[in-house]
Design a protein around this motif. Sequence first.
Motif, PDB file in Angstrom:
ATOM      1  N   ARG A  37     104.701  53.633 -22.723  1.00 32.21           N
ATOM      2  CA  ARG A  37     104.673  54.561 -21.593  1.00 32.21           C
ATOM      3  C   ARG A  37     105.227  53.924 -20.326  1.00 32.21           C
ATOM      4  O   ARG A  37     105.005  52.740 -20.065  1.00 32.21           O
ATOM      5  N   TRP A  38     105.975  54.698 -19.577  1.00 34.43           N
ATOM      6  CA  TRP A  38     106.616  54.331 -18.322  1.00 34.43           C
ATOM      7  C   TRP A  38     107.911  53.535 -18.506  1.00 34.43           C
ATOM      8  O   TRP A  38     108.553  53.185 -17.516  1.00 34.43           O
ATOM      9  N   SER A  39     108.337  53.292 -19.744  1.00 33.66           N
ATOM     10  CA  SER A  39     109.583  52.541 -19.936  1.00 33.66           C
ATOM     11  C   SER A  39     110.780  53.327 -19.411  1.00 33.66           C
ATOM     12  O   SER A  39     111.639  52.779 -18.721  1.00 33.66           O
ATOM     13  N   VAL A  40     110.858  54.622 -19.770  1.00 33.47           N
ATOM     14  CA  VAL A  40     111.988  55.422 -19.303  1.00 33.47           C
ATOM     15  C   VAL A  40     111.954  55.561 -17.790  1.00 33.47           C
ATOM     16  O   VAL A  40     112.982  55.457 -17.115  1.00 33.47           O
ATOM     17  N   TRP A  41     110.759  55.778 -17.221  1.00 36.29           N
ATOM     18  CA  TRP A  41     110.651  55.864 -15.764  1.00 36.29           C
ATOM     19  C   TRP A  41     111.158  54.573 -15.112  1.00 36.29           C
ATOM     20  O   TRP A  41     111.868  54.606 -14.100  1.00 36.29           O
ATOM     21  N   THR A  42     110.814  53.439 -15.688  1.00 36.46           N
ATOM     22  CA  THR A  42     111.254  52.165 -15.123  1.00 36.46           C
ATOM     23  C   THR A  42     112.763  52.027 -15.202  1.00 36.46           C
ATOM     24  O   THR A  42     113.424  51.629 -14.230  1.00 36.46           O
ATOM     25  N   LEU A  43     113.338  52.373 -16.350  1.00 42.03           N
ATOM     26  CA  LEU A  43     114.789  52.287 -16.498  1.00 42.03           C
ATOM     27  C   LEU A  43     115.502  53.209 -15.512  1.00 42.03           C
ATOM     28  O   LEU A  43     116.493  52.831 -14.886  1.00 42.03           O
ATOM     29  N   MET A  44     114.979  54.433 -15.348  1.00 44.77           N
ATOM     30  CA  MET A  44     115.648  55.383 -14.472  1.00 44.77           C
ATOM     31  C   MET A  44     115.487  55.014 -13.006  1.00 44.77           C
ATOM     32  O   MET A  44     116.321  55.366 -12.174  1.00 44.77           O
ATOM     33  N   THR A  45     114.435  54.282 -12.673  1.00 48.50           N
ATOM     34  CA  THR A  45     114.285  53.796 -11.301  1.00 48.50           C
ATOM     35  C   THR A  45     115.411  52.833 -10.943  1.00 48.50           C
ATOM     36  O   THR A  45     115.822  52.749  -9.780  1.00 48.50           O
ATOM     37  N   LEU A  46     115.922  52.140 -11.944  1.00 50.63           N
ATOM     38  CA  LEU A  46     116.984  51.148 -11.728  1.00 50.63           C
ATOM     39  C   LEU A  46     118.367  51.691 -12.055  1.00 50.63           C
ATOM     40  O   LEU A  46     119.334  50.936 -12.081  1.00 50.63           O
ATOM     41  N   ALA A  47     118.471  53.003 -12.298  1.00 49.70           N
ATOM     42  CA  ALA A  47     119.736  53.563 -12.744  1.00 49.70           C
ATOM     43  C   ALA A  47     120.841  53.466 -11.698  1.00 49.70           C
ATOM     44  O   ALA A  47     122.013  53.350 -12.026  1.00 49.70           O
ATOM     45  N   GLU A  48     120.482  53.522 -10.419  1.00 49.67           N
ATOM     46  CA  GLU A  48     121.497  53.519  -9.371  1.00 49.67           C
ATOM     47  C   GLU A  48     121.929  52.107  -8.978  1.00 49.67           C
ATOM     48  O   GLU A  48     123.099  51.843  -8.760  1.00 49.67           O
ATOM     49  N   GLN A  49     120.957  51.193  -8.884  1.00 47.39           N
ATOM     50  CA  GLN A  49     121.265  49.844  -8.407  1.00 47.39           C
ATOM     51  C   GLN A  49     120.086  48.920  -8.698  1.00 47.39           C
ATOM     52  O   GLN A  49     118.961  49.387  -8.902  1.00 47.39           O
ATOM     53  N   PRO A  50     120.326  47.588  -8.717  1.00 49.55           N
ATOM     54  CA  PRO A  50     119.211  46.649  -8.879  1.00 49.55           C
ATOM     55  C   PRO A  50     118.258  46.724  -7.693  1.00 49.55           C
ATOM     56  O   PRO A  50     118.668  46.994  -6.560  1.00 49.55           O
ATOM     57  N   LEU A  51     116.984  46.496  -7.970  1.00 51.88           N
ATOM     58  CA  LEU A  51     115.963  46.574  -6.942  1.00 51.88           C
ATOM     59  C   LEU A  51     115.032  45.363  -7.031  1.00 51.88           C
ATOM     60  O   LEU A  51     114.869  44.768  -8.094  1.00 51.88           O
ATOM     61  N   ARG A  52     114.412  45.067  -5.902  1.00 51.81           N
ATOM     62  CA  ARG A  52     113.384  44.047  -5.893  1.00 51.81           C
ATOM     63  C   ARG A  52     112.079  44.654  -6.415  1.00 51.81           C
ATOM     64  O   ARG A  52     111.926  45.876  -6.463  1.00 51.81           O
ATOM     65  N   TYR A  53     111.158  43.786  -6.770  1.00 54.84           N
ATOM     66  CA  TYR A  53     109.905  44.244  -7.372  1.00 54.84           C
ATOM     67  C   TYR A  53     109.191  45.245  -6.467  1.00 54.84           C
ATOM     68  O   TYR A  53     108.739  46.301  -6.924  1.00 54.84           O
ATOM     69  N   LYS A  54     109.086  44.941  -5.188  1.00 55.35           N
ATOM     70  CA  LYS A  54     108.386  45.825  -4.264  1.00 55.35           C
ATOM     71  C   LYS A  54     109.067  47.184  -4.164  1.00 55.35           C
ATOM     72  O   LYS A  54     108.405  48.215  -3.979  1.00 55.35           O
ATOM     73  N   GLU A  55     110.383  47.200  -4.280  1.00 56.29           N
ATOM     74  CA  GLU A  55     111.118  48.467  -4.218  1.00 56.29           C
ATOM     75  C   GLU A  55     110.845  49.307  -5.464  1.00 56.29           C
ATOM     76  O   GLU A  55     110.711  50.536  -5.379  1.00 56.29           O
ATOM     77  N   ILE A  56     110.777  48.649  -6.614  1.00 53.44           N
ATOM     78  CA  ILE A  56     110.430  49.370  -7.837  1.00 53.44           C
ATOM     79  C   ILE A  56     109.017  49.917  -7.736  1.00 53.44           C
ATOM     80  O   ILE A  56     108.738  51.071  -8.066  1.00 53.44           O
ATOM     81  N   GLN A  57     108.123  49.086  -7.257  1.00 52.12           N
ATOM     82  CA  GLN A  57     106.721  49.472  -7.140  1.00 52.12           C
ATOM     83  C   GLN A  57     106.545  50.655  -6.206  1.00 52.12           C
ATOM     84  O   GLN A  57     105.718  51.543  -6.447  1.00 52.12           O
ATOM     85  N   SER A  58     107.337  50.710  -5.146  1.00 51.69           N
ATOM     86  CA  SER A  58     107.220  51.821  -4.203  1.00 51.69           C
ATOM     87  C   SER A  58     107.684  53.139  -4.829  1.00 51.69           C
ATOM     88  O   SER A  58     107.182  54.208  -4.482  1.00 51.69           O
ATOM     89  N   GLN A  59     108.640  53.082  -5.747  1.00 52.21           N
ATOM     90  CA  GLN A  59     109.123  54.292  -6.398  1.00 52.21           C
ATOM     91  C   GLN A  59     108.217  54.709  -7.560  1.00 52.21           C
ATOM     92  O   GLN A  59     108.165  55.891  -7.916  1.00 52.21           O
ATOM     93  N   LEU A  60     107.534  53.744  -8.157  1.00 50.24           N
ATOM     94  CA  LEU A  60     106.574  54.035  -9.219  1.00 50.24           C
ATOM     95  C   LEU A  60     105.173  53.760  -8.676  1.00 50.24           C
ATOM     96  O   LEU A  60     104.407  52.983  -9.240  1.00 50.24           O
ATOM     97  N   SER A  61     104.846  54.417  -7.604  1.00 55.17           N
ATOM     98  CA  SER A  61     103.642  54.080  -6.844  1.00 55.17           C
ATOM     99  C   SER A  61     102.358  54.334  -7.612  1.00 55.17           C
ATOM    100  O   SER A  61     101.306  53.813  -7.244  1.00 55.17           O
ATOM    101  N   TRP A  62     102.395  55.149  -8.664  1.00 56.63           N
ATOM    102  CA  TRP A  62     101.187  55.427  -9.424  1.00 56.63           C
ATOM    103  C   TRP A  62     100.861  54.286 -10.414  1.00 56.63           C
ATOM    104  O   TRP A  62      99.813  54.291 -11.028  1.00 56.63           O
ATOM    105  N   LEU A  63     101.777  53.318 -10.567  1.00 53.18           N
ATOM    106  CA  LEU A  63     101.531  52.192 -11.458  1.00 53.18           C
ATOM    107  C   LEU A  63     100.928  51.020 -10.692  1.00 53.18           C
ATOM    108  O   LEU A  63     101.349  50.709  -9.579  1.00 53.18           O
TER     109      LEU A  63
END
Length: 291
Positions: free
Chosen positions: A27-53
Amino acid sequence: MAATGLPRTTRTDLARVTEALEMLAPRWSVWTLMTLAEQPLRYKEIQSQLSWLQSGQLNPRLRKLTDSGLIERTEHARNHVTYGLTARAAELLPVLTVIAAWGDEHLEKGFVRNARTGETEPERIAAAQNAEDTIALISPRHATAILWALKARGAASAKALAAEAMPTYGLPAVYLPLDRLVADGLLVNRSTATGIGEYQLTATGRALAPVFQSLSAWAAGRPLDTAGAHPLWGQTRASARTQSGPWLTTQTRLPAPTAPSAAPAWRAGDLFSHQTPARPLQVSPAGGPRR
């Protein structure tokens, strides 16, 4: 996965598809991949987009996807690390589009009241969630092997399916995955004239053809837009993979943004369209693919 009674070439294809599903199934693998679909992100940036994790959920997902070769961790300097999709993961994005399309069409939706019109309408589910819920149906152990065996046979008894899809297991072991696939609306169990039950793919199960076609092509490293037919699942439907559809352009649970005058037909970010995840898929005891 265990060997099956299917032909050798089909077994090889099936093993690759099963491995691909195992990479995507948590669970959340596709969400994680799609969060990075546009460009590489730092951990905090990923976390802010997947704030429920929580960190305890995000860290293992990033680590597993990195180990699978889908995410690349780049250390630019001390305390400056980014995560981005590998080339292999970028090739996976059109496959996720196909998987999301199946989920949007075949998974049950709830009904909500439109705040503007007051009318009741089907809820809008993020395509990333549609993809995750679809994968949750076909990724459990032996599920895909059984679906492929029935596609090859047309109809088969539990005993035949146990020998074909689960040859290293005893007959009783086949009933749990069969019952789940029936409850999910992908199979039906019909009694024959002799009173022996035979399993068949439902129309919903047969409609998985584009999903398995695209997964097979990606797992084998073949271009997804290559014309041709899958030896088991039929003619490749390139248009379903590359063209936009309502699951891409429909916003989920947020007011639709003002559309630009010349929007591209498809954008990687379209699969990741809101910050609040849809509820996870749950199996309905009454049958039918449900969330």
